[in-house]
Design a protein around this motif. Sequence first.
Motif, PDB file in Angstrom:
ATOM      1  N   GLN A 151       8.946   6.097  18.967  1.00 34.97           N
ATOM      2  CA  GLN A 151       8.882   4.694  19.362  1.00 34.97           C
ATOM      3  C   GLN A 151       7.444   4.197  19.411  1.00 34.97           C
ATOM      4  O   GLN A 151       7.132   3.081  18.974  1.00 34.97           O
ATOM      5  N   ARG A 152       6.533   5.041  19.926  1.00 37.13           N
ATOM      6  CA  ARG A 152       5.139   4.645  19.998  1.00 37.13           C
ATOM      7  C   ARG A 152       4.545   4.493  18.598  1.00 37.13           C
ATOM      8  O   ARG A 152       3.740   3.586  18.354  1.00 37.13           O
ATOM      9  N   CYS A 153       4.918   5.355  17.664  1.00 40.72           N
ATOM     10  CA  CYS A 153       4.458   5.216  16.279  1.00 40.72           C
ATOM     11  C   CYS A 153       4.878   3.863  15.708  1.00 40.72           C
ATOM     12  O   CYS A 153       4.083   3.177  15.043  1.00 40.72           O
ATOM     13  N   LEU A 154       6.114   3.483  15.967  1.00 45.95           N
ATOM     14  CA  LEU A 154       6.599   2.182  15.481  1.00 45.95           C
ATOM     15  C   LEU A 154       5.831   1.043  16.136  1.00 45.95           C
ATOM     16  O   LEU A 154       5.400   0.101  15.452  1.00 45.95           O
ATOM     17  N   ASP A 155       5.636   1.118  17.439  1.00 43.44           N
ATOM     18  CA  ASP A 155       4.937   0.046  18.155  1.00 43.44           C
ATOM     19  C   ASP A 155       3.500  -0.119  17.643  1.00 43.44           C
ATOM     20  O   ASP A 155       3.040  -1.248  17.417  1.00 43.44           O
ATOM     21  N   LEU A 156       2.805   0.985  17.474  1.00 44.03           N
ATOM     22  CA  LEU A 156       1.426   0.931  17.000  1.00 44.03           C
ATOM     23  C   LEU A 156       1.351   0.341  15.597  1.00 44.03           C
ATOM     24  O   LEU A 156       0.442  -0.442  15.279  1.00 44.03           O
ATOM     25  N   THR A 157       2.313   0.709  14.763  1.00 46.43           N
ATOM     26  CA  THR A 157       2.291   0.243  13.381  1.00 46.43           C
ATOM     27  C   THR A 157       2.627  -1.245  13.296  1.00 46.43           C
ATOM     28  O   THR A 157       2.011  -1.990  12.526  1.00 46.43           O
ATOM     29  N   VAL A 158       3.597  -1.685  14.080  1.00 48.40           N
ATOM     30  CA  VAL A 158       3.953  -3.103  14.093  1.00 48.40           C
ATOM     31  C   VAL A 158       2.767  -3.939  14.578  1.00 48.40           C
ATOM     32  O   VAL A 158       2.441  -4.986  13.995  1.00 48.40           O
ATOM     33  N   ASP A 159       2.116  -3.480  15.640  1.00 49.80           N
ATOM     34  CA  ASP A 159       0.954  -4.213  16.159  1.00 49.80           C
ATOM     35  C   ASP A 159      -0.144  -4.299  15.099  1.00 49.80           C
ATOM     36  O   ASP A 159      -0.783  -5.351  14.935  1.00 49.80           O
ATOM     37  N   TYR A 160      -0.357  -3.212  14.377  1.00 57.31           N
ATOM     38  CA  TYR A 160      -1.402  -3.202  13.357  1.00 57.31           C
ATOM     39  C   TYR A 160      -1.037  -4.117  12.189  1.00 57.31           C
ATOM     40  O   TYR A 160      -1.900  -4.822  11.647  1.00 57.31           O
ATOM     41  N   ALA A 161       0.240  -4.106  11.814  1.00 57.51           N
ATOM     42  CA  ALA A 161       0.681  -4.933  10.689  1.00 57.51           C
ATOM     43  C   ALA A 161       0.528  -6.417  10.985  1.00 57.51           C
ATOM     44  O   ALA A 161       0.441  -7.229  10.065  1.00 57.51           O
ATOM     45  N   LYS A 162       0.469  -6.778  12.254  1.00 57.76           N
ATOM     46  CA  LYS A 162       0.322  -8.187  12.634  1.00 57.76           C
ATOM     47  C   LYS A 162      -1.113  -8.682  12.533  1.00 57.76           C
ATOM     48  O   LYS A 162      -1.357  -9.893  12.509  1.00 57.76           O
ATOM     49  N   VAL A 163      -2.080  -7.753  12.481  1.00 57.58           N
ATOM     50  CA  VAL A 163      -3.481  -8.174  12.484  1.00 57.58           C
ATOM     51  C   VAL A 163      -4.239  -7.752  11.228  1.00 57.58           C
ATOM     52  O   VAL A 163      -5.238  -8.384  10.867  1.00 57.58           O
ATOM     53  N   ARG A 164      -3.783  -6.702  10.555  1.00 55.32           N
ATOM     54  CA  ARG A 164      -4.495  -6.226   9.362  1.00 55.32           C
ATOM     55  C   ARG A 164      -4.236  -7.156   8.190  1.00 55.32           C
ATOM     56  O   ARG A 164      -3.090  -7.490   7.879  1.00 55.32           O
ATOM     57  N   GLU A 165      -5.313  -7.593   7.555  1.00 55.61           N
ATOM     58  CA  GLU A 165      -5.187  -8.503   6.429  1.00 55.61           C
ATOM     59  C   GLU A 165      -5.530  -7.819   5.114  1.00 55.61           C
ATOM     60  O   GLU A 165      -6.422  -6.971   5.053  1.00 55.61           O
ATOM     61  N   GLN A 166      -4.784  -8.183   4.096  1.00 49.66           N
ATOM     62  CA  GLN A 166      -5.047  -7.689   2.740  1.00 49.66           C
ATOM     63  C   GLN A 166      -4.682  -8.808   1.759  1.00 49.66           C
ATOM     64  O   GLN A 166      -3.616  -9.429   1.903  1.00 49.66           O
ATOM     65  N   PHE A 167      -5.564  -9.080   0.812  1.00 52.22           N
ATOM     66  CA  PHE A 167      -5.359 -10.177  -0.135  1.00 52.22           C
ATOM     67  C   PHE A 167      -5.154 -11.512   0.593  1.00 52.22           C
ATOM     68  O   PHE A 167      -4.370 -12.354   0.164  1.00 52.22           O
ATOM     69  N   GLY A 168      -5.834 -11.653   1.746  1.00 55.01           N
ATOM     70  CA  GLY A 168      -5.768 -12.904   2.474  1.00 55.01           C
ATOM     71  C   GLY A 168      -4.502 -13.102   3.291  1.00 55.01           C
ATOM     72  O   GLY A 168      -4.256 -14.195   3.810  1.00 55.01           O
ATOM     73  N   ARG A 169      -3.707 -12.042   3.436  1.00 62.71           N
ATOM     74  CA  ARG A 169      -2.451 -12.146   4.211  1.00 62.71           C
ATOM     75  C   ARG A 169      -2.334 -10.967   5.166  1.00 62.71           C
ATOM     76  O   ARG A 169      -2.847  -9.874   4.892  1.00 62.71           O
ATOM     77  N   LYS A 170      -1.636 -11.206   6.286  1.00 65.05           N
ATOM     78  CA  LYS A 170      -1.310 -10.100   7.182  1.00 65.05           C
ATOM     79  C   LYS A 170      -0.367  -9.151   6.436  1.00 65.05           C
ATOM     80  O   LYS A 170       0.596  -9.592   5.801  1.00 65.05           O
ATOM     81  N   ILE A 171      -0.633  -7.856   6.534  1.00 62.57           N
ATOM     82  CA  ILE A 171       0.202  -6.918   5.766  1.00 62.57           C
ATOM     83  C   ILE A 171       1.648  -6.914   6.249  1.00 62.57           C
ATOM     84  O   ILE A 171       2.561  -6.541   5.516  1.00 62.57           O
ATOM     85  N   GLY A 172       1.856  -7.355   7.491  1.00 64.89           N
ATOM     86  CA  GLY A 172       3.218  -7.436   7.997  1.00 64.89           C
ATOM     87  C   GLY A 172       4.058  -8.487   7.296  1.00 64.89           C
ATOM     88  O   GLY A 172       5.286  -8.500   7.447  1.00 64.89           O
ATOM     89  N   SER A 173       3.419  -9.352   6.528  1.00 61.37           N
ATOM     90  CA  SER A 173       4.168 -10.378   5.799  1.00 61.37           C
ATOM     91  C   SER A 173       4.670  -9.878   4.450  1.00 61.37           C
ATOM     92  O   SER A 173       5.489 -10.532   3.816  1.00 61.37           O
ATOM     93  N   PHE A 174       4.195  -8.714   4.016  1.00 63.48           N
ATOM     94  CA  PHE A 174       4.646  -8.172   2.742  1.00 63.48           C
ATOM     95  C   PHE A 174       6.058  -7.610   2.892  1.00 63.48           C
ATOM     96  O   PHE A 174       6.373  -6.905   3.861  1.00 63.48           O
TER      97      PHE A 174
END
Length: 353
Positions: free
Chosen positions: A220-243
């Motif tokens: 569960q903690r792995c999922l939480d950490l990854t979701v939080d990171y996907a909300k802030v990490r940007e690639q190609f001008g977009r948050k990676i969580g939007s891919f």
Amino acid sequence: MILNPTEDQLELRTAVARFVAEVTPMPAVRRAMDTEPGYDPAAWKRLCGQLGIPALAISEEGGGAGFGVTELTVAMQECGAGLVPGPLLGSGVIAALVLDAVGDRTVLPSVVAGTTIASLAQDPSLTVDGGAVFGTVSEVLDAMTADVFVVAAGNSVYTVDATDPAVSRHALVTLDPTRRQGAVQFDGAAATLVGSSDGLAAGLDRATVALAAEQLGAMQRCLDLTVDYAKVREQFGRKIGSFQAVKQGLADVYTSVELASAAVAYAAWTADHEPENLAIAASVAKAYVGPEAFEAASQMVQYHGGIGYTWEHDAHLYYKRIKTTETMLGSADDHLGRIAAHLLDGIEAERIH
């Protein structure tokens, strides 16, 4: 059957989570990794005295609190999420549950209180002759800090003083730096009979459910950490969580977490209410949670990109803990084989009758 947590269990979860955040946060885990015992004895004392986690599923006759495996799994999930170091799993869960299951009332109270560290030593090579134990066991949890070894040999369970001159042990270099293991050799060490091994399997099954709960917490903690990171990490001008690929991948992990939670909750309920069915329920939980937790850890490392491979990030610590626990108390293949044997026995019995 009610699998939803009660109000008391929710309060227990909150208390353990608060303890982990305040007493054993990740910086403290990293500091403990660099010490000889691999954990903070003061934190271990507080965990046993303040929270009483080792006592939760132990009978009152054995010095425990007399609750159930369900309460223990609630606590173990939070400890797994925080990668709590120390002898909780080896001594406070595995050894304690085995001692309780085989009827020990001498060593168990001090193990539950945390003043004695016990470690289970189990291997087909172990033999007991004339009250002396012989044999070698590798990959023993807390081998270097144990005060007593719980030895399963033949049809009996014994305790052996870890300071006996006929006991030799050496530390192992393991994948998981947050949990220590060692190899132990018994060369005629005095063994005190605790009882028959009739209850050994039941004790190990209860411990297996607790271990699956710890894996679930880390998952569960792995999922939480990854979701939080996907909300802030940007690639190609977009948050990676939007891919789309990232969203689908994390949705798959979320689904696995929910299924794992159900498997652990059912196994814990079975341990407390239908112990005659525990063997298969415990195997189902361990067989499912182990590989899925490792998949969650792998996804976490991947989605974190380059930073996920660095020593400074916590991702590798979860990855290593989850990979190590995947094979503890039986691998997924071991437990799937057990389930298959049970199903085949049922089919055969149906044919006979």
